[in-house]
Design a protein around this motif. Sequence first.
Motif, PDB file in Angstrom:
ATOM      1  N   LYS A 183       0.826  -1.208   0.000  1.00 57.41           N
ATOM      2  CA  LYS A 183       0.000   0.000   0.000  1.00 57.41           C
ATOM      3  C   LYS A 183       0.859   1.255   0.000  1.00 57.41           C
ATOM      4  O   LYS A 183       0.550   2.231  -0.673  1.00 57.41           O
ATOM      5  CB  LYS A 183      -0.939   0.010   1.214  1.00 57.41           C
ATOM      6  CG  LYS A 183      -2.215  -0.744   0.966  1.00 57.41           C
ATOM      7  CD  LYS A 183      -3.375  -0.343   1.859  1.00 57.41           C
ATOM      8  CE  LYS A 183      -3.043  -0.114   3.293  1.00 57.41           C
ATOM      9  NZ  LYS A 183      -4.213  -0.136   4.173  1.00 57.41           N
ATOM     10  N   LYS A 184       1.950   1.233   0.775  1.00 55.82           N
ATOM     11  CA  LYS A 184       2.857   2.387   0.850  1.00 55.82           C
ATOM     12  C   LYS A 184       3.895   2.386  -0.269  1.00 55.82           C
ATOM     13  O   LYS A 184       4.749   3.263  -0.322  1.00 55.82           O
ATOM     14  CB  LYS A 184       3.583   2.404   2.200  1.00 55.82           C
ATOM     15  CG  LYS A 184       2.667   2.609   3.370  1.00 55.82           C
ATOM     16  CD  LYS A 184       2.157   4.036   3.398  1.00 55.82           C
ATOM     17  CE  LYS A 184       1.296   4.220   4.653  1.00 55.82           C
ATOM     18  NZ  LYS A 184       0.791   5.580   4.745  1.00 55.82           N
ATOM     19  N   GLN A 185       3.862   1.393  -1.146  1.00 55.81           N
ATOM     20  CA  GLN A 185       4.772   1.245  -2.287  1.00 55.81           C
ATOM     21  C   GLN A 185       6.238   1.169  -1.853  1.00 55.81           C
ATOM     22  O   GLN A 185       7.133   1.690  -2.497  1.00 55.81           O
ATOM     23  CB  GLN A 185       4.573   2.368  -3.291  1.00 55.81           C
ATOM     24  CG  GLN A 185       3.213   2.313  -3.953  1.00 55.81           C
ATOM     25  CD  GLN A 185       3.003   3.426  -4.949  1.00 55.81           C
ATOM     26  OE1 GLN A 185       3.715   4.417  -4.922  1.00 55.81           O
ATOM     27  NE2 GLN A 185       2.028   3.256  -5.822  1.00 55.81           N
ATOM     28  N   LEU A 186       6.484   0.526  -0.718  1.00 56.44           N
ATOM     29  CA  LEU A 186       7.844   0.195  -0.298  1.00 56.44           C
ATOM     30  C   LEU A 186       8.133  -1.216  -0.796  1.00 56.44           C
ATOM     31  O   LEU A 186       7.789  -2.196  -0.153  1.00 56.44           O
ATOM     32  CB  LEU A 186       7.975   0.250   1.225  1.00 56.44           C
ATOM     33  CG  LEU A 186       7.948   1.628   1.859  1.00 56.44           C
ATOM     34  CD1 LEU A 186       7.866   1.515   3.358  1.00 56.44           C
ATOM     35  CD2 LEU A 186       9.181   2.408   1.462  1.00 56.44           C
ATOM     36  N   LEU A 187       8.755  -1.308  -1.943  1.00 54.93           N
ATOM     37  CA  LEU A 187       8.938  -2.612  -2.578  1.00 54.93           C
ATOM     38  C   LEU A 187      10.248  -3.243  -2.118  1.00 54.93           C
ATOM     39  O   LEU A 187      11.296  -3.059  -2.739  1.00 54.93           O
ATOM     40  CB  LEU A 187       8.903  -2.464  -4.104  1.00 54.93           C
ATOM     41  CG  LEU A 187       7.593  -1.908  -4.651  1.00 54.93           C
ATOM     42  CD1 LEU A 187       7.685  -1.718  -6.153  1.00 54.93           C
ATOM     43  CD2 LEU A 187       6.445  -2.827  -4.307  1.00 54.93           C
ATOM     44  N   LEU A 188      10.177  -3.937  -1.006  1.00 50.93           N
ATOM     45  CA  LEU A 188      11.301  -4.726  -0.509  1.00 50.93           C
ATOM     46  C   LEU A 188      10.938  -6.194  -0.675  1.00 50.93           C
ATOM     47  O   LEU A 188       9.860  -6.622  -0.254  1.00 50.93           O
ATOM     48  CB  LEU A 188      11.554  -4.443   0.967  1.00 50.93           C
ATOM     49  CG  LEU A 188      12.068  -3.049   1.310  1.00 50.93           C
ATOM     50  CD1 LEU A 188      12.015  -2.826   2.797  1.00 50.93           C
ATOM     51  CD2 LEU A 188      13.480  -2.887   0.816  1.00 50.93           C
ATOM     52  N   ASN A 189      11.838  -6.950  -1.295  1.00 52.34           N
ATOM     53  CA  ASN A 189      11.508  -8.362  -1.478  1.00 52.34           C
ATOM     54  C   ASN A 189      11.701  -9.143  -0.190  1.00 52.34           C
ATOM     55  O   ASN A 189      12.283  -8.669   0.781  1.00 52.34           O
ATOM     56  CB  ASN A 189      12.292  -8.977  -2.646  1.00 52.34           C
ATOM     57  CG  ASN A 189      13.776  -8.971  -2.426  1.00 52.34           C
ATOM     58  OD1 ASN A 189      14.254  -8.667  -1.346  1.00 52.34           O
ATOM     59  ND2 ASN A 189      14.513  -9.317  -3.458  1.00 52.34           N
ATOM     60  N   ARG A 190      11.197 -10.351  -0.177  1.00 56.93           N
ATOM     61  CA  ARG A 190      11.177 -11.150   1.039  1.00 56.93           C
ATOM     62  C   ARG A 190      12.567 -11.559   1.491  1.00 56.93           C
ATOM     63  O   ARG A 190      12.823 -11.692   2.689  1.00 56.93           O
ATOM     64  CB  ARG A 190      10.289 -12.372   0.823  1.00 56.93           C
ATOM     65  CG  ARG A 190       8.823 -12.006   0.793  1.00 56.93           C
ATOM     66  CD  ARG A 190       7.999 -13.051   0.066  1.00 56.93           C
ATOM     67  NE  ARG A 190       6.609 -12.656   0.000  1.00 56.93           N
ATOM     68  CZ  ARG A 190       6.112 -11.836  -0.930  1.00 56.93           C
ATOM     69  NH1 ARG A 190       6.903 -11.328  -1.858  1.00 56.93           N
ATOM     70  NH2 ARG A 190       4.834 -11.513  -0.928  1.00 56.93           N
ATOM     71  N   LYS A 191      13.476 -11.746   0.544  1.00 60.91           N
ATOM     72  CA  LYS A 191      14.843 -12.125   0.892  1.00 60.91           C
ATOM     73  C   LYS A 191      15.507 -11.013   1.709  1.00 60.91           C
ATOM     74  O   LYS A 191      16.104 -11.270   2.759  1.00 60.91           O
ATOM     75  CB  LYS A 191      15.637 -12.382  -0.384  1.00 60.91           C
ATOM     76  CG  LYS A 191      17.071 -12.758  -0.167  1.00 60.91           C
ATOM     77  CD  LYS A 191      17.771 -12.977  -1.490  1.00 60.91           C
ATOM     78  CE  LYS A 191      19.227 -13.296  -1.301  1.00 60.91           C
ATOM     79  NZ  LYS A 191      19.918 -13.477  -2.581  1.00 60.91           N
ATOM     80  N   ILE A 192      15.372  -9.784   1.248  1.00 61.18           N
ATOM     81  CA  ILE A 192      15.975  -8.653   1.952  1.00 61.18           C
ATOM     82  C   ILE A 192      15.308  -8.452   3.310  1.00 61.18           C
ATOM     83  O   ILE A 192      15.977  -8.209   4.318  1.00 61.18           O
ATOM     84  CB  ILE A 192      15.862  -7.376   1.093  1.00 61.18           C
ATOM     85  CG1 ILE A 192      16.608  -7.550  -0.233  1.00 61.18           C
ATOM     86  CG2 ILE A 192      16.389  -6.169   1.841  1.00 61.18           C
ATOM     87  CD1 ILE A 192      18.081  -7.822  -0.090  1.00 61.18           C
ATOM     88  N   LEU A 193      13.976  -8.557   3.352  1.00 61.17           N
ATOM     89  CA  LEU A 193      13.267  -8.410   4.624  1.00 61.17           C
ATOM     90  C   LEU A 193      13.705  -9.471   5.633  1.00 61.17           C
ATOM     91  O   LEU A 193      13.850  -9.187   6.817  1.00 61.17           O
ATOM     92  CB  LEU A 193      11.762  -8.483   4.401  1.00 61.17           C
ATOM     93  CG  LEU A 193      11.088  -7.206   3.901  1.00 61.17           C
ATOM     94  CD1 LEU A 193       9.632  -7.481   3.571  1.00 61.17           C
ATOM     95  CD2 LEU A 193      11.197  -6.097   4.920  1.00 61.17           C
ATOM     96  N   ALA A 194      13.922 -10.688   5.153  1.00 66.89           N
ATOM     97  CA  ALA A 194      14.361 -11.768   6.050  1.00 66.89           C
ATOM     98  C   ALA A 194      15.768 -11.493   6.578  1.00 66.89           C
ATOM     99  O   ALA A 194      16.051 -11.742   7.756  1.00 66.89           O
ATOM    100  CB  ALA A 194      14.317 -13.106   5.325  1.00 66.89           C
ATOM    101  N   GLN A 195      16.652 -10.974   5.727  1.00 64.95           N
ATOM    102  CA  GLN A 195      17.998 -10.645   6.175  1.00 64.95           C
ATOM    103  C   GLN A 195      17.972  -9.522   7.207  1.00 64.95           C
ATOM    104  O   GLN A 195      18.701  -9.558   8.201  1.00 64.95           O
ATOM    105  CB  GLN A 195      18.875 -10.249   4.988  1.00 64.95           C
ATOM    106  CG  GLN A 195      19.269 -11.415   4.120  1.00 64.95           C
ATOM    107  CD  GLN A 195      20.068 -10.988   2.911  1.00 64.95           C
ATOM    108  OE1 GLN A 195      20.178  -9.811   2.607  1.00 64.95           O
ATOM    109  NE2 GLN A 195      20.614 -11.965   2.202  1.00 64.95           N
ATOM    110  N   ILE A 196      17.101  -8.533   6.974  1.00 65.67           N
ATOM    111  CA  ILE A 196      16.955  -7.440   7.936  1.00 65.67           C
ATOM    112  C   ILE A 196      16.404  -7.979   9.251  1.00 65.67           C
ATOM    113  O   ILE A 196      16.840  -7.576  10.342  1.00 65.67           O
ATOM    114  CB  ILE A 196      16.045  -6.336   7.355  1.00 65.67           C
ATOM    115  CG1 ILE A 196      16.757  -5.604   6.214  1.00 65.67           C
ATOM    116  CG2 ILE A 196      15.626  -5.345   8.425  1.00 65.67           C
ATOM    117  CD1 ILE A 196      15.876  -4.675   5.436  1.00 65.67           C
ATOM    118  N   ALA A 197      15.436  -8.879   9.162  1.00 67.87           N
ATOM    119  CA  ALA A 197      14.821  -9.438  10.369  1.00 67.87           C
ATOM    120  C   ALA A 197      15.830 -10.200  11.212  1.00 67.87           C
ATOM    121  O   ALA A 197      15.751 -10.192  12.443  1.00 67.87           O
ATOM    122  CB  ALA A 197      13.664 -10.352   9.981  1.00 67.87           C
TER     123      ALA A 197
END
Length: 117
Positions: A87-101
Motif C-alpha cells: 500500500k505504501k509502495q515500499l517494494l522490498l523483497n522477502r529475501k531482503i526483509l528476512a535478512q533485515i529481520a
Amino acid sequence: MTRVRRGYIARRRRTKIRLFASTFIGAHSRLTRTATQQKMRALVSSYRDRGRQKRDFRRLWITRINAAVREKGVFHSYSRLIHNLYKKQLLLNRKILAQIAISNKNCLYMISNKIIK
C-alpha cells in the motif's frame, strides 16, 4: 575381409557418461548402462529440485519475517506487514526483509513504523 576398426564416436559418448558419473558409487560409475540411467536420474532430480529450492527459500524467508514481526508486536502477522508495504509502495523483497529481520531487528521496526504513519 580385412578387420574393421571401429570409430571413436561411441567411445567418446561412453567417456562423457563415465566422466559425468565418476563420483557415483559402485556400478553406477563403472558400468555404462547403469551409469547412463543414473545420469538421466540425476539430471531429472537437479531440474526438479531447482524449482523446489526456490519454493523452500521463499517459505524460509516468510517464516523468518513472520517470526520477527510477531516478536516485536508491531503487526499481528506477516500478511498485514506485506499488505501495508504494498500500500505504501515500499517494494522490498522477502529475501531482503528476512535478512533485515535476522541481522538488524531495529531496522525492521523502523520500516514498520514508516508503514504505520
